[in-house]
Design a protein around this motif. Structure first.
Motif, PDB file in Angstrom:
ATOM      1  N   PRO A  88     123.258  59.380  30.841  1.00  0.00           N
ATOM      2  CA  PRO A  88     122.220  60.427  30.750  1.00  0.00           C
ATOM      3  C   PRO A  88     121.217  60.369  31.902  1.00  0.00           C
ATOM      4  N   ARG A  89     120.869  59.155  32.349  1.00  0.00           N
ATOM      5  CA  ARG A  89     119.943  59.034  33.479  1.00  0.00           C
ATOM      6  C   ARG A  89     120.566  59.587  34.758  1.00  0.00           C
ATOM      7  N   ALA A  90     121.864  59.375  34.924  1.00  0.00           N
ATOM      8  CA  ALA A  90     122.541  59.919  36.100  1.00  0.00           C
ATOM      9  C   ALA A  90     122.537  61.449  36.062  1.00  0.00           C
ATOM     10  N   MET A  91     122.730  62.018  34.876  1.00  0.00           N
ATOM     11  CA  MET A  91     122.697  63.482  34.749  1.00  0.00           C
ATOM     12  C   MET A  91     121.313  64.027  35.107  1.00  0.00           C
ATOM     13  N   LYS A  92     120.270  63.361  34.641  1.00  0.00           N
ATOM     14  CA  LYS A  92     118.913  63.816  34.974  1.00  0.00           C
ATOM     15  C   LYS A  92     118.645  63.710  36.474  1.00  0.00           C
ATOM     16  N   ARG A  93     119.118  62.630  37.079  1.00  0.00           N
ATOM     17  CA  ARG A  93     118.895  62.459  38.516  1.00  0.00           C
ATOM     18  C   ARG A  93     119.615  63.555  39.314  1.00  0.00           C
ATOM     19  N   LEU A  94     120.829  63.877  38.910  1.00  0.00           N
ATOM     20  CA  LEU A  94     121.581  64.930  39.610  1.00  0.00           C
ATOM     21  C   LEU A  94     120.946  66.300  39.405  1.00  0.00           C
ATOM     22  N   GLU A  95     120.432  66.549  38.207  1.00  0.00           N
ATOM     23  CA  GLU A  95     119.746  67.829  37.974  1.00  0.00           C
ATOM     24  C   GLU A  95     118.499  67.941  38.844  1.00  0.00           C
ATOM     25  N   ALA A  96     117.760  66.825  38.972  1.00  0.00           N
ATOM     26  CA  ALA A  96     116.572  66.845  39.832  1.00  0.00           C
ATOM     27  C   ALA A  96     116.957  67.061  41.291  1.00  0.00           C
ATOM     28  N   ALA A  97     118.082  66.479  41.713  1.00  0.00           N
ATOM     29  CA  ALA A  97     118.530  66.670  43.099  1.00  0.00           C
ATOM     30  C   ALA A  97     118.930  68.115  43.350  1.00  0.00           C
ATOM     31  N   ARG A  98     119.571  68.749  42.360  1.00  0.00           N
ATOM     32  CA  ARG A  98     119.941  70.164  42.529  1.00  0.00           C
ATOM     33  C   ARG A  98     118.698  71.043  42.573  1.00  0.00           C
ATOM     34  N   ALA A  99     117.722  70.723  41.735  1.00  0.00           N
ATOM     35  CA  ALA A  99     116.489  71.504  41.745  1.00  0.00           C
ATOM     36  C   ALA A  99     115.750  71.342  43.074  1.00  0.00           C
ATOM     37  N   HIS A 100     115.768  70.128  43.629  1.00  0.00           N
ATOM     38  CA  HIS A 100     115.105  69.896  44.919  1.00  0.00           C
ATOM     39  C   HIS A 100     115.819  70.652  46.035  1.00  0.00           C
ATOM     40  N   LYS A 101     117.120  70.776  45.894  1.00  0.00           N
ATOM     41  CA  LYS A 101     117.881  71.494  46.923  1.00  0.00           C
ATOM     42  C   LYS A 101     117.573  72.984  46.917  1.00  0.00           C
ATOM     43  N   GLU A 102     117.134  73.519  45.760  1.00  0.00           N
ATOM     44  CA  GLU A 102     116.806  74.940  45.660  1.00  0.00           C
ATOM     45  C   GLU A 102     115.484  75.278  46.338  1.00  0.00           C
ATOM     46  N   ILE A 103     114.675  74.254  46.607  1.00  0.00           N
ATOM     47  CA  ILE A 103     113.403  74.504  47.300  1.00  0.00           C
ATOM     48  C   ILE A 103     113.699  74.959  48.724  1.00  0.00           C
TER      49      ILE A 103
END
Length: 508
Positions: free
Chosen positions: A173-188
Motif C-alpha cells: 500500500p505504501r508503494a501505491m501511495k508513493r506512485l500515485e504521488a509521483a504521478r500527481a507531481h508529474k501532472e504539475i
C-alpha cells in the motif's frame, strides 16, 4: 603438399634431422656390435679358465645393452613427437602455458626462441594433453570459486515467514501511495516545477552555520533529528549519547549505558509523534557489540539486545517501527522483530564487515554497504539480493534511499558518491565529491530534491538532484565530518565532527 611445393628451408631441415637420426643409428649399431664381440670374448675367457667367477657375481651385459637401446629409442621417439608439436609464437602465450604446467616461465639468459623450444621439449615428455588438463583444472577451480562467492540461502524459522508476509502487506500500500504521488507531481506543469526547483537551489546556496555546540569530550560519531524535528540526538566515542533541544541546542538528557565508542543512535519512526515517553523511543549500538534500547524519560537503557560477537557499526529502524536492523563486523547484518523480541534474520552475503544499513521508504527493501567495497539491495519480502552495487574502489561507509523510491546513494572511502537507479539496475552517476573518504550521505527526506554528503576533508556538501552539481560547501568544522542528517521538515541540516562539536545549518 608434394616435395616440389616445399621450400628449400623445409627440405634442408628434413635433410638435417634425417642425417642426425642416421648418425645416431650407426653409433647404436657400432655399440651393439662391439658389445656382442665383448660378450663372446668373456664367454671364451670363462671357458678357458682365465676369468674367475667363483664368487658367483657376474654382470649381465644383455640387460645393459637392452636398457641402452631402449633409452636411445625413447629419445628418438621424444624428438619425433617434439617436431610434431605446434607451439605458439606469442611469447605471452608460451609463458602462460609454462605457468599452467608448473614450469618456470623465464630462465636466466633465455630468449623467446629458447623458451618456445623448452616448452616444446616439455610437451614432448608430458604430452600435449597435460596442457589441456591443466586448463580444465583451472577452469574448474575458477567455477568452484565463483560458486563459493554466490549468495546462499537456508530455511529460516516460522517467525521469519510471518514477518515476510507482514512486510509484503505493509509495503505494497505504501508503494501505491508513493506512485500515485509521483504521478500527481508529474501532472504539475514543467514551468511550475522549474520555478520551485530554482527557489530551492537559491535557499540552499544561502545555507549558513546557524548554531555550533560542543557536544562531548570525545569525537561525535553520529547525529539524528527526531521525527518532529524538535530534538537532536548525538552519539560519542566517550560512550555517552545526548539529547538536545532544537534549535536552541540546549542539553535535555545524557544517556549513560555504553562503556565504549558508540557508533550510532536512532529514533523510532513514531518517537515524539505518537509514542509515549516511557516507550522504546531510541536504540544505540557500540564497538563492543552491545545494542541498547532507550526511552525519552530516563537516562538508563530500557533493555539490551544481545547476540552480536563483533562491532556493531549501525542500527536502523524499519519504517514500520516493528523491526530493527543492525550491521556487524562479522560480515553479516541482522533483522530483529521487537514484537516477538527475537532475531528473525541473520543475513550473510558480504565478504567483509557490513558498515551501514538503510531501509527503503516503502519498507520493502534494505540496502547494505560493506567494507568489501560492495553494496547489496535485499528484498525483505523474499530474502533475495535483488541488486549488487559494484563499482566503488574502497569501503562503502554510507548508503541512503531517496524518497522517490528508485535512487540509492552510496558514500565510499574512494572519496566518491555514487548514485544508483533501481529501475535500470546500474550506477547512473559518480560524484567526485570530496578530498577524503565520504562518511555519510543523506537525501532530502521530504522530496529527495538534493543530497548532502559529509567527509573526512572536514566539509559537508550539498548536491542537486538530478544533475548532481554542487550547490553549497558547508565548511566550519576543524576535524573530520563523521555524520550528517536533515530534519524531517527539511529546514535544518546537522553535521557532527571529530572536533567534538555538532553544527546546525539553515538558510537565511
Amino acid at each position: 603438399m608434394s616435395d616440389e611445393d616445399e621450400g628449400p628451408l623445409v627440405k634442408k631441415s628434413r635433410i638435417f634431422y634425417g642425417s642426425l637420426e642416421e648418425k645416431e643409428r650407426e653409433r647404436l649399431s657400432r655399440e651393439t656390435a662391439g658389445t656382442g664381440k665383448l660378450k663372446d670374448g668373456v664367454k671364451a675367457g670363462i671357458a678357458a679358465g682365465n676369468i674367475n667367477i667363483s664368487s658367483g657375481e657376474s654382470m649381465d651385459l644383455e640387460e645393459r645393452v637392452s636398457e641402452r637401446q631402449s633409452e636411445v629409442l625413447a629419445e628418438f621417439e621424444r624428438r619425433r613427437r617434439a617436431r610434431q608439436i605446434t607451439v605458439s609464437t606469442d611469447d605471452a602465450e608460451v609463458k602462460a602455458c609454462l605457468r599452467a604446467l608448473g614450469e618456470p616461465i623465464i630462465i636466466f639468459g633465455e630468449g623467446p626462441a629458447e623458451r618456445r623450444e623448452r616448452l616444446r621439449n616439455i610437451l614432448s615428455v608430458v604430452g600435449p594433453d597435460a596442457l589441456k588438463k591443466s586448463k580444465k583444472d583451472d577452469d574448474k577451480s575458477k567455477r568452484s570459486q565463483e560458486e563459493r562467492q554466490e549468495t546462499w540461502y537456508h530455511e529460516g524459522p516460522n517467525t521469519l515467514k510471518e514477518a515476510r508476509l507482514w512486510l509484503a502487506k505493509y509495503s505494497l500500500p505504501r508503494a501505491m501511495k508513493r506512485l500515485e504521488a509521483a504521478r500527481a507531481h508529474k501532472e504539475i506543469p514543467e514551468s511550475t516545477r522549474t520555478v520551485k526547483q530554482q527557489e530551492l537551489h537559491k535557499n540552499l546556496r544561502n545555507l549558513n552555520n546557524f548554531c555550533s555546540q560542543i557536544g562531548d569530550d570525545r569525537p561525535i560519531s553520529f547525529c539524528q533529528f527526531s521525527p518532529n524535528s524538535k530534538m537532536l540526538v548525538t552519539a560519542s566515542w566517550s560512550g555517552l549519547c545526548k539529547l538536545w533541544s532544537i534549535p536552541d541546542c540546549t542539553l535535555v538528557r545524557t544517556l549513560r549505558g555504553h562503556s565504549t565508542n558508540v557508533g550510532a543512535i536512532s529514533f523510532h519512526p513514531q518517537a515524539t509523534l505518537s509514542l509515549e515517553d516511557s516507550d522504546v523511543n531510541m536504540v544505540s549500538c557500540a564497538v563492543d557489540g552491545s545494542v541498547k534500547l532507550w526511552s525519552m524519560d530516563s537516562d538508563e537503557p530500557v533493555a539490551d539486545i544481545e547476540g552480536h560477537s563483533a562491532r556493531v557499526a549501525r542500527v536502523t529502524w524499519h519504517p514500520s517501527g516493528r523491526f530493527l536492523g543492525t550491521t556487524c563486523y562479522d560480515d553479516s547484518w541482522r533483522l530483529w522483530d521487537l514484537e516477538a523480541q527475537e532475531e528473525i534474520l541473520h543475513q550473510e552475503g558480504h565478504s567483509k564487515g557490513v558498515h551501514d544499513l538503510h531501509f527503503h521508504p516503502d519498507g520493502s527493501l534494505a540496502g547494505t554497504g560493506g567494507l568489501d567495497s560492495f553494496g547489496r539491495i535485499w528484498d525483505l519480502r523474499t530474502g533475495r539480493c535483488v541488486m549488487f552495487l559494484e563499482g566503488h574502489l574502497k569501503e562503502i561507509y554510507s548508503i541512503n534511499f531517496s524518497p522517490n523510491g528508485f535512487n540509492v546513494a552510496t558514500g565510499s572511502g574512494d572519496n566518491t558518491v555514487k548514485v544508483w537507479d533501481l529501475r535500470r539496475r546500474r550506477c547512473i552517476y559518480t560524484i567526485p565529491a570530496h578530498q577524503n573518504l565520504v562518511s555519510s550521505v543523506c537525501f532530502q527526506p521530504t522530496d529527495g530534491h538534493f543530497l548532502v554528503s559529509g567527509a573526512y576533508d572536514n566539509t559537508a556538501k550539498v548536491w542537486t538532484h538530478p544533475g548532481w552539481s554542487p550547490l553549497k560547501t558547508l565548511a566550519g568544522h576543524e576535524g573530520k565530518v563523521m555524520g550528517v542528517d536533515m530534519s524531517p521538515d527539511g529546514q535544518l541540516i546537522a553535521t557532527c565532527s571529530y572536533d567534538r562539536t555538532f553544527k546546525l545549518w539553515m538558510s537565511e
